[in-house]
Design a protein around this motif. Structure first.
Motif, PDB file in Angstrom:
ATOM      1  N   GLY A  18     -40.322  96.566 -42.897  1.00 29.05           N
ATOM      2  CA  GLY A  18     -39.668  96.890 -41.632  1.00 29.05           C
ATOM      3  C   GLY A  18     -38.443  96.028 -41.398  1.00 29.05           C
ATOM      4  O   GLY A  18     -38.380  94.876 -41.827  1.00 29.05           O
ATOM      5  N   PHE A  19     -37.471  96.586 -40.683  1.00 33.42           N
ATOM      6  CA  PHE A  19     -36.197  95.890 -40.457  1.00 33.42           C
ATOM      7  C   PHE A  19     -35.844  95.769 -38.979  1.00 33.42           C
ATOM      8  O   PHE A  19     -34.686  95.557 -38.640  1.00 33.42           O
ATOM      9  N   TRP A  20     -36.846  95.845 -38.131  1.00 32.36           N
ATOM     10  CA  TRP A  20     -36.638  95.705 -36.689  1.00 32.36           C
ATOM     11  C   TRP A  20     -35.996  94.359 -36.348  1.00 32.36           C
ATOM     12  O   TRP A  20     -35.121  94.248 -35.496  1.00 32.36           O
ATOM     13  N   ARG A  21     -36.446  93.318 -37.055  1.00 32.76           N
ATOM     14  CA  ARG A  21     -36.009  91.958 -36.721  1.00 32.76           C
ATOM     15  C   ARG A  21     -34.865  91.483 -37.616  1.00 32.76           C
ATOM     16  O   ARG A  21     -34.540  90.291 -37.611  1.00 32.76           O
ATOM     17  N   ASP A  48     -38.091 100.651 -43.350  1.00 32.32           N
ATOM     18  CA  ASP A  48     -38.193 101.264 -42.028  1.00 32.32           C
ATOM     19  C   ASP A  48     -37.137 100.721 -41.062  1.00 32.32           C
ATOM     20  O   ASP A  48     -37.028  99.511 -40.855  1.00 32.32           O
ATOM     21  N   LYS A  81     -35.020 106.232 -37.169  1.00 34.24           N
ATOM     22  CA  LYS A  81     -35.530 106.915 -35.971  1.00 34.24           C
ATOM     23  C   LYS A  81     -34.392 107.166 -34.987  1.00 34.24           C
ATOM     24  O   LYS A  81     -33.351 106.504 -35.053  1.00 34.24           O
ATOM     25  N   HIS A 128     -38.481 108.632 -32.186  1.00 36.55           N
ATOM     26  CA  HIS A 128     -39.024 107.291 -31.983  1.00 36.55           C
ATOM     27  C   HIS A 128     -40.205 107.248 -31.005  1.00 36.55           C
ATOM     28  O   HIS A 128     -41.185 106.549 -31.242  1.00 36.55           O
ATOM     29  N   SER A 158     -43.014 109.159 -34.085  1.00 36.74           N
ATOM     30  CA  SER A 158     -43.566 107.815 -33.921  1.00 36.74           C
ATOM     31  C   SER A 158     -44.140 107.707 -32.522  1.00 36.74           C
ATOM     32  O   SER A 158     -43.533 108.201 -31.558  1.00 36.74           O
ATOM     33  N   GLY A 217     -47.347  91.869 -34.130  1.00 36.63           N
ATOM     34  CA  GLY A 217     -46.057  91.234 -33.858  1.00 36.63           C
ATOM     35  C   GLY A 217     -46.131  89.703 -33.917  1.00 36.63           C
ATOM     36  O   GLY A 217     -45.296  89.017 -33.339  1.00 36.63           O
ATOM     37  N   GLY A 218     -47.128  89.167 -34.620  1.00 36.12           N
ATOM     38  CA  GLY A 218     -47.303  87.707 -34.729  1.00 36.12           C
ATOM     39  C   GLY A 218     -48.286  87.162 -33.698  1.00 36.12           C
ATOM     40  O   GLY A 218     -48.701  86.003 -33.766  1.00 36.12           O
ATOM     41  N   ILE A 264     -46.496  98.347 -42.136  1.00 32.89           N
ATOM     42  CA  ILE A 264     -45.073  97.985 -42.208  1.00 32.89           C
ATOM     43  C   ILE A 264     -44.953  96.477 -41.996  1.00 32.89           C
ATOM     44  O   ILE A 264     -45.234  95.972 -40.903  1.00 32.89           O
ATOM     45  N   GLY A 266     -43.357  93.001 -41.211  1.00 27.09           N
ATOM     46  CA  GLY A 266     -42.248  92.662 -40.309  1.00 27.09           C
ATOM     47  C   GLY A 266     -41.517  91.390 -40.671  1.00 27.09           C
ATOM     48  O   GLY A 266     -40.523  91.048 -40.044  1.00 27.09           O
ATOM     49  N   SER A 267     -42.009  90.674 -41.683  1.00 25.27           N
ATOM     50  CA  SER A 267     -41.446  89.364 -42.023  1.00 25.27           C
ATOM     51  C   SER A 267     -40.360  89.482 -43.082  1.00 25.27           C
ATOM     52  O   SER A 267     -40.382  90.382 -43.912  1.00 25.27           O
ATOM     53  N   LYS A 269     -40.000  86.853 -45.055  1.00 26.84           N
ATOM     54  CA  LYS A 269     -40.403  85.792 -45.993  1.00 26.84           C
ATOM     55  C   LYS A 269     -41.219  86.415 -47.125  1.00 26.84           C
ATOM     56  O   LYS A 269     -42.252  87.052 -46.874  1.00 26.84           O
ATOM     57  N   ARG A 272     -44.918  86.046 -47.320  1.00 23.92           N
ATOM     58  CA  ARG A 272     -45.667  86.886 -46.368  1.00 23.92           C
ATOM     59  C   ARG A 272     -45.682  88.349 -46.816  1.00 23.92           C
ATOM     60  O   ARG A 272     -46.659  89.066 -46.582  1.00 23.92           O
TER      61      ARG A 272
HETATM   62  N1  NAP Z   1     -42.129 102.787 -34.244  1.00 25.56           N
HETATM   63  C1  NAP Z   1     -42.151 101.821 -33.370  1.00 25.56           C
HETATM   64  O1  NAP Z   1     -42.179 102.029 -32.137  1.00 25.56           O
HETATM   65  C2  NAP Z   1     -42.125 100.398 -33.874  1.00 25.56           C
HETATM   66  C3  NAP Z   1     -42.299  99.329 -32.982  1.00 25.56           C
HETATM   67  C4  NAP Z   1     -42.287  98.029 -33.496  1.00 25.56           C
HETATM   68  C5  NAP Z   1     -42.102  97.817 -34.860  1.00 25.56           C
HETATM   69  N2  NAP Z   1     -41.904  98.884 -35.710  1.00 25.56           N
HETATM   70  C6  NAP Z   1     -41.709  98.682 -37.163  1.00 25.56           C
HETATM   71  O2  NAP Z   1     -42.769  97.878 -37.655  1.00 25.56           O
HETATM   72  C7  NAP Z   1     -42.228  96.775 -38.365  1.00 25.56           C
HETATM   73  C8  NAP Z   1     -43.185  95.615 -38.310  1.00 25.56           C
HETATM   74  O3  NAP Z   1     -43.395  95.223 -36.950  1.00 25.56           O
HETATM   75  P1  NAP Z   1     -43.547  93.678 -36.603  1.00 25.56           P
HETATM   76  O4  NAP Z   1     -42.321  92.955 -37.014  1.00 25.56           O
HETATM   77  O5  NAP Z   1     -43.993  93.588 -35.186  1.00 25.56           O
HETATM   78  O6  NAP Z   1     -44.721  93.300 -37.646  1.00 25.56           O
HETATM   79  P2  NAP Z   1     -45.828  92.163 -37.646  1.00 25.56           P
HETATM   80  O7  NAP Z   1     -46.090  91.852 -39.082  1.00 25.56           O
HETATM   81  O8  NAP Z   1     -46.979  92.550 -36.795  1.00 25.56           O
HETATM   82  O9  NAP Z   1     -45.137  90.906 -36.937  1.00 25.56           O
HETATM   83  C9  NAP Z   1     -44.135  90.196 -37.581  1.00 25.56           C
HETATM   84  C10 NAP Z   1     -44.000  88.869 -36.869  1.00 25.56           C
HETATM   85  O10 NAP Z   1     -45.172  88.108 -37.180  1.00 25.56           O
HETATM   86  C11 NAP Z   1     -44.745  86.847 -37.677  1.00 25.56           C
HETATM   87  N3  NAP Z   1     -45.698  86.366 -38.689  1.00 25.56           N
HETATM   88  C12 NAP Z   1     -46.067  86.978 -39.838  1.00 25.56           C
HETATM   89  N4  NAP Z   1     -46.939  86.215 -40.524  1.00 25.56           N
HETATM   90  C13 NAP Z   1     -47.114  85.098 -39.787  1.00 25.56           C
HETATM   91  C14 NAP Z   1     -47.906  83.924 -39.952  1.00 25.56           C
HETATM   92  N5  NAP Z   1     -48.695  83.758 -41.029  1.00 25.56           N
HETATM   93  N6  NAP Z   1     -47.858  82.987 -38.988  1.00 25.56           N
HETATM   94  C15 NAP Z   1     -47.086  83.137 -37.903  1.00 25.56           C
HETATM   95  N7  NAP Z   1     -46.296  84.253 -37.681  1.00 25.56           N
HETATM   96  C16 NAP Z   1     -46.327  85.208 -38.621  1.00 25.56           C
HETATM   97  C17 NAP Z   1     -43.390  87.108 -38.301  1.00 25.56           C
HETATM   98  O11 NAP Z   1     -42.667  85.902 -38.359  1.00 25.56           O
HETATM   99  P3  NAP Z   1     -41.740  85.580 -39.648  1.00 25.56           P
HETATM  100  O12 NAP Z   1     -40.580  86.489 -39.570  1.00 25.56           O
HETATM  101  O13 NAP Z   1     -41.406  84.131 -39.427  1.00 25.56           O
HETATM  102  O14 NAP Z   1     -42.566  85.781 -40.874  1.00 25.56           O
HETATM  103  C18 NAP Z   1     -42.796  88.105 -37.324  1.00 25.56           C
HETATM  104  O15 NAP Z   1     -42.227  87.450 -36.205  1.00 25.56           O
HETATM  105  C19 NAP Z   1     -40.860  96.539 -37.712  1.00 25.56           C
HETATM  106  O16 NAP Z   1     -39.962  95.845 -38.545  1.00 25.56           O
HETATM  107  C20 NAP Z   1     -40.402  97.965 -37.495  1.00 25.56           C
HETATM  108  O17 NAP Z   1     -39.884  98.483 -38.706  1.00 25.56           O
HETATM  109  C21 NAP Z   1     -41.919 100.155 -35.227  1.00 25.56           C
END
Ligand code: NAP
Length: 302
Positions: A18-21, A48, A81, A128, A158, A217-218, A264, A266-267, A269, A272
Motif C-alpha cells: 500500500g502507498f497511502w503513507r 495499492d 481509486k 473508494h 472499496s 493502522g499500527g 495490504i 502499509g509499511s 520498511k 516489515r
Molecule cells: N480502501 C480504503 O479505504 C483504505 C483505507 C486505509 C488504507 N488503505 C490501504 O491499505 C494500506 C495499508 O494500510 P495501513 O497503512 O493502515 O496498514 P497497517 O499495516 O495496518 O498499518 C501501517 C502502520 O503500522 C505501523 N507498523 C507496522 N508494523 C509495526 C510495528 N511492528 N510496530 C509499530 N508500528 C508498526 C507502520 O509504521 P512504519 O511505517 O514505521 O512501519 C504504519 O504506520 C494503505 O497503504 C492503503 O493502500 C485503504
C-alpha cells in the motif's frame, strides 16, 4: 508468492503493498524505485493507491519513481481509486468534502491518475467508498467506457457492504461486466466485515478481497489501547511459539480466511514487508485462530 486471479487480464500477488503513507516516507525517486525493485524481487507486484492519497501527491511520487525504469511497469499491477473529493490547495475547485461518482468525475479522475502514475493503463480501478448519491448506471457507463478505451483492465469497489455491492454489480451485469475486487478493512481489531455478510458474499460471488490496515493502522502496537493489549496478549505467545513477529501472526490470521484475503502492507520498511511474506509459510491451528478472534470480540463464541 501465490497469485490471485482477478479476471482474464489481471492477477495480484497474495501480499499487496500500500502507498497511502508514501508522502511520509521521505524517499527520493531513486529510493522509491529501489524499494519497488525489492518488492518485485520478493514477488510483491501489486501496488495499492488512491487519487487522494497524500493530499493527491502519492500517485505522482510513485509515477516519478516508476519512470526511472521503463520496463518496471509491465512487472507490476497498479490499483487506484476514485470517488472522494477532498478540498485542498492544489484543487481549489473542490469546494467541500464529499463523494463524487458522476460519469465526469470518474473519467477525469482516471485520466489524472494515468498522468500522475505515468502509465497508459490502470490494472484495477476501485470506487473508494459507497455513496448515498451513487447512480449505478452512471458508474457502469463510466466503467464500460474506461474498459473499452483500454484505460482500466479490471474494476472493483472499496468499503462496500453487500447491498451496495449488489446494487452496482447488478447494473454492471447488464453490460456483461462485474465487480472483481472489494477492498475492505479487516484486522484482529476490526472484525465487522468478517461478522456481517461482506466476506461471505464476496466468497459466494468469487469477488476477490483486499484487506486494508491489516495491523489496524499500527494501533495493534499501542500500549495505551486496552483492546489492542487484550488481543496482543494472545498473539505474543504465538509469535514466541512460532519464532516469528507479532505482525507475521496477524498476517497469517488474515490469510486463513476462506475468502483468500490479500493483506495490504502499509509499511515502507522491508523487514516489515518480510514479516507479511513470512506469514504465507505460517499456518495457525484453528484453535489459535479462534483464540485471537475471541480475544478481539471480548466474549467467547457460543
Ligand atoms: N480502501 C480504503 O479505504 C483504505 C483505507 C486505509 C488504507 N488503505 C490501504 O491499505 C494500506 C495499508 O494500510 P495501513 O497503512 O493502515 O496498514 P497497517 O499495516 O495496518 O498499518 C501501517 C502502520 O503500522 C505501523 N507498523 C507496522 N508494523 C509495526 C510495528 N511492528 N510496530 C509499530 N508500528 C508498526 C507502520 O509504521 P512504519 O511505517 O514505521 O512501519 C504504519 O504506520 C494503505 O497503504 C492503503 O493502500 C485503504
Amino acid at each position: 508468492m501465490e497469485r490471485i486471479r482477478i479476471n482474464q487480464h489481471v492477477s495480484y500477488s497474495r501480499i499487496v503493498q500500500g502507498f497511502w503513507r508514501l508522502n511520509e516516507w521521505g524517499f527520493s525517486n531513486q529510493q522509491l524505485n529501489d524499494f519497488l525493485h525489492e518488492l518485485v524481487d520478493r514477488g510483491i507486484t501489486t501496488m495499492d493507491h488512491a487519487d487522494i492519497y497524500g493530499q493527491y501527491t502519492c500517485e505522482s511520487l510513485f509515477g516519478d519513481a516508476l519512470a526511472l525504469t521503463p520496463n518496471l511497469r509491465e512487472k507490476i499491477e497498479i490499483v487506484t481509486k476514485c470517488g472522494i473529493i477532498l478540498p485542498n490547495d492544489s484543487h481549489p475547485h473542490f469546494t467541500g468534502h464529499r463523494y463524487d461518482q458522476s460519469y465526469e468525475h470518474i473519467i477525469q479522475s482516471v485520466d489524472q491518475s494515468l498522468l500522475n502514475l505515468k502509465t497508459d493503463y490502470i490494472d484495477t480501478l476501485l470506487i473508494h467508498r459507497p455513496s448515498p448519491l451513487m447512480d449505478p448506471e452512471e458508474v457502469t457507463r463510466a466503467v464500460m467506457d474506461l474498459v473499452n478505451e483500454g484505460k482500466i483492465r479490471a474494476f472493483g469497489v472499496s468499503n462496500f457492504k453487500c447491498n451496495q455491492y449488489e446494487l452496482l454489480n447488478e447494473s454492471l451485469k447488464k453490460e456483461k461486466s462485474h465487480i472483481s475486487v472489494n477492498q475492505v478493512e479487516v484486522s484482529p481489531l476490526q472484525l465487522e466485515n468478517i461478522e456481517d455478510c461482506t466476506l461471505n458474499r464476496m466468497l459466494q460471488h468469487d469477488v476477490k478481497v483486499m484487506a486494508w490496515s491489516p495491523l489496524a493502522g499500527g494501533k495493534i502496537f499501542d500500549k495505551e489501547d486496552e483492546k489492542a493489549q487484550q488481543v496482543l496478549s494472545v498473539i505474543q505467545p504465538l509469535a514466541t511459539k512460532y519464532q516469528v513477529s507479532v505482525g507475521t501472526v496477524i498476517y497469517s490470521w488474515l490469510l486463513r480466511l476462506p475468502s483468500k484475503v490479500m493483506p495490504i502492507v502499509g509499511s515502507s520498511k522491508l523487514d516489515r514487508v518480510d514479516e507479511a511474506i513470512a506469514a504465507t509459510k505460517l499456518q495457525l491451528t484453528d484453535q489459535e485462530w479462534f483464540d485471537i478472534y475471541v480475544a478481539s470480540r471480548g466474549t467467547d463464541i457460543l
